[in-house]
Design an enzyme around this catalytic site. Structure first.
Site, short mmCIF file in Angstrom:
data_model
loop_
_atom_site.label_atom_id
_atom_site.label_comp_id
_atom_site.label_asym_id
_atom_site.label_seq_id
_atom_site.Cartn_x
_atom_site.Cartn_y
_atom_site.Cartn_z
N GLU A 154 35.60 39.48 36.46
CA GLU A 154 36.18 40.66 37.10
C GLU A 154 35.33 41.89 36.80
OE1 GLU A 154 37.57 43.31 35.32
OE2 GLU A 154 37.32 42.43 33.33
N PHE A 155 35.40 42.86 37.72
CA PHE A 155 34.66 44.11 37.55
C PHE A 155 35.56 45.30 37.86
CE2 PHE A 155 31.56 40.81 38.56
CZ PHE A 155 30.64 40.97 37.53
N LEU A 156 36.79 45.23 37.35
CA LEU A 156 37.76 46.29 37.59
C LEU A 156 37.60 47.41 36.57
CD1 LEU A 156 40.97 44.12 38.16
CD2 LEU A 156 39.23 44.79 39.83
N PHE A 255 28.10 57.39 34.79
CA PHE A 255 28.02 57.01 33.38
C PHE A 255 26.95 57.78 32.61
CE2 PHE A 255 30.29 53.57 35.33
CZ PHE A 255 31.22 53.21 34.38
N ILE A 256 26.59 58.97 33.06
CA ILE A 256 25.66 59.80 32.27
C ILE A 256 26.31 61.15 31.96
CG2 ILE A 256 23.55 58.64 33.02
CD1 ILE A 256 23.06 61.09 34.88
N ALA A 258 27.79 63.26 28.98
CA ALA A 258 27.84 63.29 27.52
C ALA A 258 29.28 63.49 27.06
CB ALA A 258 26.96 64.42 26.99
N CYS A 266 37.04 46.86 27.21
CA CYS A 266 35.89 46.08 27.70
C CYS A 266 34.59 46.35 26.97
CB CYS A 266 35.71 46.32 29.20
SG CYS A 266 37.07 45.71 30.21
N LYS A 327 40.28 57.02 28.65
CA LYS A 327 39.76 57.60 29.89
C LYS A 327 40.97 58.04 30.72
CE LYS A 327 38.43 54.87 33.26
NZ LYS A 327 37.78 53.82 34.07
N ARG A 334 43.08 51.54 23.44
CA ARG A 334 42.26 50.60 22.69
C ARG A 334 40.85 51.17 22.48
NH1 ARG A 334 43.52 45.20 26.12
NH2 ARG A 334 43.66 46.81 27.75
#
Length: 447
Positions: A154-156, A255-256, A258, A266, A327, A334
């Site tokens: 999976e890529f959720l 994803f860059i 800071a 995950c 997030k 977790r």
């Protein structure tokens, strides 16, 4: 098509609801009777935007059901998904007890051929181990059934899992005998209407693809955090650097950003599991070691800034905390950076007044009732009589702040921002001290 899914966590429950939404009939199996009861009543045990509505819609349409009866689930369908947890074991490797428990149940109760699809994130070679385990179990029952085992990682993303499931960028099918690939094209056809999103490969490559993808994303995060720490020492602004490198199409902006480190279910465990796999084959993964080391250090960055500001003495101070989940758009704590900060503050004798739009119950479950933790009803009430504000999660409603109100309420008039939500110049103008990540520190009263 009729489908059985073992496991009703983020992956299993989201996939089940989305399969039902496009017309498949789904039976979900879980060992937690309370969880199953709540699901059959239409209540999602996790917060994920849009998920509970899908569950309720498809319960009413009788396209989804939930049970604790493994035999019922195995008898229900030819296609059986394994979507259970693979938490880190004591050695850092993935704990496959739950995966193998499902495999053993199939071996014990199956009376016909099955297609077993492993969706749990598992080390390379797991699909082959599942097949061997199932066949050994069948042999003890003197049965010879055609059991095919496929890896389908999976890529959720938590917070957008429903959208990711309904509109996937790719669907990886790891199958060692591709003669039966047509059944997967039929299964995933509703999710591939614009173009064929299936990427077919062998099971070992599919299993490594999952770990490689998460490791690459984690690497980008640790890289930009490393650059942020360097920017602070060089007097550069990491936000300007981010824009400069993100405009390169080979790098991109994702994803860059800071911050105070990555968390969740995950990235941390998958990095550890892949490092363990590398060790088992005699390879030292220097880059993965560095990614994890940088992230571990980054989670302590906010407390280091706080300690520096208060000259290593925060005893008796009260800190307002905005954000507890790792997030936005999830209640998942977790491996969250908030946990590192809260526990560091408590160990140093400070108190915390925290607010999160969704993770309050999770925080209460983790920490219980304690005198040095107040779970506030709003972001505004969290700052009442607090000495300083700390921001840990980039929830949308945290991006707009009344700085005049913060200056009036915060005793020490200082903000520690782990997500770079504000422009330092704007905070300075309001007369507050401001500690972002990889950007110029603003101290109230300085020219």
């Amino acid at each position: 098509m009729k489908i059985t899914i073992f496991g009703t966590g983020y992956v299993g429950l989201t996939q089940a609801a989305c399969f039902a939404e496009v017309g498949h009939s789904v039976c979900c199996v879980d060992i937690d009777a309370v969880r199953v009861s709540r699901l059959n009543a239409g209540h999602s045990p996790i917060f994920e935007p849009g998920l509970e509505a899908l569950i309720q819609t498809n319960l009413a349409a009788k396209r989804i059901s939930f049970t604790v009866d493994a035999t019922q689930g195995i008898d229900y369908a030819e296609i059986i998904f394994i979507a259970v947890g693979t938490p880190p074991g004591e050695d850092g490797g993935a704990d496959l007890k739950q995966v193998f428990s499902v495999a053993d149940a199939i071996a014990a109760y199956a009376t016909s051929a099955k297609i077993i699809i492993n969706k749990s994130t598992s080390p390379v070679g797991t699909a082959q181990k599942i097949k061997a385990r199932v066949n050994e179990g069948l042999a003890r029952r003197h049965l010879a059934l055609d059991m095919r085992v496929v890896s389908n990682p999976e890529f959720l993303k938590e917070g957008s899992a429903v959208e990711d499931c309904m509109r996937p960028e790719r669907i990886i099918i790891g199958i060692d005998d591709q003669a039966g690939i047509d059944i997967f094209r039929e299964l995933y056809k509703p999710f591939s209407r614009n173009h064929d999103k299936l990427i077919v490969m062998d099971s070992r490559s599919a299993e490594l693809t999952k770990y490689a993808a998460n490791s690459m994303l984690a690497t980008k995060i640790s890289f930009i955090n490393e650059m942020a720490n360097l920017a602070e020492r060089l007097g550069a602004d990491i936000e300007m650097v981010r824009k400069g490198i993100g405009s390169d199409s080979r790098i991109g902006y994702d994803f860059i950003y800071a911050g105070c480190g990555y968390g969740g279910s995950c990235f941390p465990k998958d990095i550890q599991a892949l490092r363990r796999t590398a060790a088992e084959v005699g390879y030292e993964p220097h880059l993965l070691d560095a990614v994890e080391a940088v992230n571990h250090k980054q989670k302590h960055k906010l407390f280091e800034n706080i300690s520096k500001h208060y000259h290593d003495d925060v005893s008796g101070k009260t800190f307002a905390v905005w954000g507890l989940s790792f997030k936005p758009n999830t209640d998942d704590m977790r491996e969250a950076p908030s946990r590192v900060l809260l526990e560091s503050l408590w160990n140093a004798g400070a108190r915390v007044q925290a607010y999160d739009p969704e993770a309050m119950n999770e925080a209460r479950r983790i920490y219980g009732e304690r005198g040095d933790l107040v779970l506030a009803g709003s972001k505004e009430s969290a700052v009442e009589k607090a000495h300083a504000l700390v921001i840990l999660t980039e929830w949308r409603n945290f991006r707009i702040a009344d700085f005049d109100e913060l200056r009036a309420k915060l005793i020490d008039q200082v903000i520690f921002d782990g997500r770079n939500l504000f422009e330092p110049s704007r905070v300075k103008q309001a007369g507050l001290s401001y500690y972002p990540i990889g950007r110029t520190v603003v101290r109230a009263g300085e020219a």
